[in-house]
Design a protein around this motif. Sequence first.
Motif, PDB file in Angstrom:
ATOM      1  N   GLN A 132       0.818  -1.280  -0.033  1.00 44.20           N
ATOM      2  CA  GLN A 132       0.107  -0.050  -0.043  1.00 44.20           C
ATOM      3  C   GLN A 132       0.696   1.325  -0.087  1.00 44.20           C
ATOM      4  O   GLN A 132       0.653   2.344  -0.701  1.00 44.20           O
ATOM      5  CB  GLN A 132      -0.963   0.115   1.184  1.00 44.20           C
ATOM      6  CG  GLN A 132      -1.802   1.184   1.344  1.00 44.20           C
ATOM      7  CD  GLN A 132      -2.525   1.347   2.710  1.00 44.20           C
ATOM      8  OE1 GLN A 132      -2.935   0.324   3.187  1.00 44.20           O
ATOM      9  NE2 GLN A 132      -2.823   2.513   3.029  1.00 44.20           N
ATOM     10  N   HIS A 135       2.395   1.590  -3.311  1.00 43.99           N
ATOM     11  CA  HIS A 135       1.523   1.959  -4.521  1.00 43.99           C
ATOM     12  C   HIS A 135       1.085   3.518  -4.309  1.00 43.99           C
ATOM     13  O   HIS A 135       0.980   4.139  -5.072  1.00 43.99           O
ATOM     14  CB  HIS A 135       0.439   1.089  -4.351  1.00 43.99           C
ATOM     15  CG  HIS A 135      -0.623   1.053  -5.600  1.00 43.99           C
ATOM     16  ND1 HIS A 135      -1.462   2.175  -5.912  1.00 43.99           N
ATOM     17  CD2 HIS A 135      -0.552   0.131  -6.455  1.00 43.99           C
ATOM     18  CE1 HIS A 135      -2.056   2.000  -6.897  1.00 43.99           C
ATOM     19  NE2 HIS A 135      -1.592   0.804  -7.330  1.00 43.99           N
ATOM     20  N   ASP A 136       1.028   3.984  -3.064  1.00 38.19           N
ATOM     21  CA  ASP A 136       0.511   5.444  -2.710  1.00 38.19           C
ATOM     22  C   ASP A 136       1.628   6.325  -3.175  1.00 38.19           C
ATOM     23  O   ASP A 136       1.442   7.243  -3.809  1.00 38.19           O
ATOM     24  CB  ASP A 136       0.242   5.623  -1.225  1.00 38.19           C
ATOM     25  CG  ASP A 136      -1.138   5.028  -0.826  1.00 38.19           C
ATOM     26  OD1 ASP A 136      -1.764   4.522  -1.640  1.00 38.19           O
ATOM     27  OD2 ASP A 136      -1.214   4.854   0.419  1.00 38.19           O
ATOM     28  N   SER A 137       2.700   5.839  -2.856  1.00 36.57           N
ATOM     29  CA  SER A 137       4.119   6.771  -3.204  1.00 36.57           C
ATOM     30  C   SER A 137       4.183   6.793  -4.749  1.00 36.57           C
ATOM     31  O   SER A 137       4.444   7.934  -5.461  1.00 36.57           O
ATOM     32  CB  SER A 137       5.575   6.080  -2.854  1.00 36.57           C
ATOM     33  OG  SER A 137       5.564   6.304  -1.283  1.00 36.57           O
ATOM     34  N   ASP A 139       1.776   6.321  -6.972  1.00 40.42           N
ATOM     35  CA  ASP A 139       0.566   7.086  -7.267  1.00 40.42           C
ATOM     36  C   ASP A 139       1.014   8.710  -7.400  1.00 40.42           C
ATOM     37  O   ASP A 139       0.788   9.222  -8.483  1.00 40.42           O
ATOM     38  CB  ASP A 139      -0.503   6.941  -6.383  1.00 40.42           C
ATOM     39  CG  ASP A 139      -1.690   6.165  -6.990  1.00 40.42           C
ATOM     40  OD1 ASP A 139      -1.857   5.949  -8.221  1.00 40.42           O
ATOM     41  OD2 ASP A 139      -2.592   5.632  -6.312  1.00 40.42           O
ATOM     42  N   LEU A 140       1.619   8.896  -6.318  1.00 37.41           N
ATOM     43  CA  LEU A 140       1.784  10.522  -6.264  1.00 37.41           C
ATOM     44  C   LEU A 140       2.978  10.832  -7.385  1.00 37.41           C
ATOM     45  O   LEU A 140       2.985  11.989  -7.862  1.00 37.41           O
ATOM     46  CB  LEU A 140       2.486  10.729  -4.806  1.00 37.41           C
ATOM     47  CG  LEU A 140       2.421  12.107  -4.070  1.00 37.41           C
ATOM     48  CD1 LEU A 140       1.022  12.689  -4.050  1.00 37.41           C
ATOM     49  CD2 LEU A 140       3.227  12.270  -2.856  1.00 37.41           C
ATOM     50  N   GLU A 142       3.629   9.327 -10.187  1.00 39.00           N
ATOM     51  CA  GLU A 142       2.793   9.311 -11.642  1.00 39.00           C
ATOM     52  C   GLU A 142       1.993  10.488 -11.874  1.00 39.00           C
ATOM     53  O   GLU A 142       2.066  11.307 -12.810  1.00 39.00           O
ATOM     54  CB  GLU A 142       1.956   7.982 -11.376  1.00 39.00           C
ATOM     55  CG  GLU A 142       1.049   7.898 -12.704  1.00 39.00           C
ATOM     56  CD  GLU A 142       1.573   7.086 -13.993  1.00 39.00           C
ATOM     57  OE1 GLU A 142       2.928   6.761 -13.930  1.00 39.00           O
ATOM     58  OE2 GLU A 142       1.012   7.118 -15.259  1.00 39.00           O
ATOM     59  N   ASN A 143       1.179  10.785 -10.942  1.00 37.72           N
ATOM     60  CA  ASN A 143       0.271  12.057 -11.165  1.00 37.72           C
ATOM     61  C   ASN A 143       0.654  13.129 -10.718  1.00 37.72           C
ATOM     62  O   ASN A 143      -0.010  14.271 -11.022  1.00 37.72           O
ATOM     63  CB  ASN A 143      -1.150  11.715 -10.133  1.00 37.72           C
ATOM     64  CG  ASN A 143      -1.607  10.200 -10.851  1.00 37.72           C
ATOM     65  OD1 ASN A 143      -1.872  10.263 -11.845  1.00 37.72           O
ATOM     66  ND2 ASN A 143      -2.105   9.152  -9.951  1.00 37.72           N
ATOM     67  N   ASP A 179      -0.110  -0.421 -13.062  1.00 34.63           N
ATOM     68  CA  ASP A 179      -0.855   0.630 -12.491  1.00 34.63           C
ATOM     69  C   ASP A 179      -0.364   1.901 -12.819  1.00 34.63           C
ATOM     70  O   ASP A 179      -1.558   2.957 -12.616  1.00 34.63           O
ATOM     71  CB  ASP A 179      -1.039   0.467 -11.064  1.00 34.63           C
ATOM     72  CG  ASP A 179      -1.989  -0.872 -10.839  1.00 34.63           C
ATOM     73  OD1 ASP A 179      -2.313  -1.501 -11.659  1.00 34.63           O
ATOM     74  OD2 ASP A 179      -1.848  -1.153  -9.477  1.00 34.63           O
ATOM     75  N   PHE A 180       0.685   2.230 -13.126  1.00 35.95           N
ATOM     76  CA  PHE A 180       1.276   3.798 -13.352  1.00 35.95           C
ATOM     77  C   PHE A 180       1.880   3.810 -14.881  1.00 35.95           C
ATOM     78  O   PHE A 180       3.112   3.440 -15.249  1.00 35.95           O
ATOM     79  CB  PHE A 180       2.341   3.667 -12.298  1.00 35.95           C
ATOM     80  CG  PHE A 180       2.057   3.215 -11.193  1.00 35.95           C
ATOM     81  CD1 PHE A 180       1.282   4.068 -10.308  1.00 35.95           C
ATOM     82  CD2 PHE A 180       2.605   2.141 -10.708  1.00 35.95           C
ATOM     83  CE1 PHE A 180       0.755   3.578  -8.949  1.00 35.95           C
ATOM     84  CE2 PHE A 180       2.305   1.850  -9.313  1.00 35.95           C
ATOM     85  CZ  PHE A 180       1.387   2.394  -8.616  1.00 35.95           C
TER      86      PHE A 180
END
Lengths: 206, 206
Positions: A132, A135-137, A139-140, A142-143, A179-180
């Motif tokens: 998790q 994944h959160d890192s 996500d940050l 990537e976005n 996912d990225f």
Amino acid sequence: MIFYYAPQTVAVASHIALEEACAEYEHRKLDFSIAEQRSYEYLQINPKGRVPSLDTGEGIISETPAILVYIAQTFPKAQLAPLNDPFEFAKMQEFNVYLASTVHVNHAHKLRGIRWTDDRSAIDAMKVKVPQTMHDSFDLIENEMFTGPWVLGGDYSVCDCYLFCISLWLEGDGVDIGDFPKIAEHNTRMRDRASVQTVLPIHRLS
Amino acid sequence: MIFYYAPQTVAVASHIALEEACAEYEHRKLDFSIAEQRSYEYLQINPKGRVPSLDTGEGIISETPAILVYIAQTFPKAQLAPLNDPFEFAKMQEFNVYLASTVHVNHAHKLRGIRWTDDRSAIDAMKVKVPQTMHDSFDLIENEMFTGPWVLGGDYSVCDCYLFCISLWLEGDGVDIGDFPKIAEHNTRMRDRASVQTVLPIHRLS
């Protein structure tokens, strides 16, 4: 220069940067399976007992963000960092320090929980959240952080070496790089570079 | 420039550096008690939801080692970093990144264990080792990193702002600063500086 590393560690990032810079250096492998990083000899080089370390001839440097910038500054022709613009330089540093102080630390809770607790069940509990937090890192990244086509935009930099290195940990951390999409495409494109093709086999990575 | 901070956090380091640089800036306080760092407005400024952030006018920078170097580079007259020597610059960075990625992380296991596990008993277990990990880190700083009289030797630098900030956490982390005579003396000497005397009351620190 002498580059002290252990295979498949964060040393991969600096190793790629040394290759990008066409630096002349000797590389010396430490064997973590016999805790060579804690040996008397290596602790004289790096009292933290960690890798990588770079013996520059003037003295020894550790910490990936410091080594990456040193390589960029001493091999300016390789154009590995925005050296002449303090704001762009700061954005590069911000990215590298985020990887060092948040993303690498998230990952370390899988195998290095003993750093922060001696309680066996707590060490096991820490491993659970790694998918998790990683994944959160990502996500940050990537976005919010990844400009594209390279981390900082049109110009390749040491941030790309570092992101590539850490993105290699995702599968083992239970995260699907698919996912990225931007980071996945970056990972593929990095593999085309001669530097990466030189470094991966040394670290028994594919 | 606009400096976003919360009292008694790592923002103290950058805050002191801004004062040392005689920078003109506005400071905006975030209230952690109402999780203002996670508010929609602040997440537009810093999507990581952390402090400090520095709005430079050109854009926003986060991560203490990045902010400190940006301040040193944009206010060169303040002589806050060895800007013209890549090796000395790297040693400065090595120190700052060690504080960010190891020492701050050790400290965070006292109050921010939720970052790495959702298991309540593991969060409690993490707190137990904080006095030891902080003591070990400060031992290493005292004996291997601190040159004296300032962190990097004869010249004051942003490393001194950062070390001072983190040394303020020792008492709360169960560590006696008296165990580290050089760092204790440094802490006392820092309090003589106008920058520190300006910043401490803003953070309700003494």
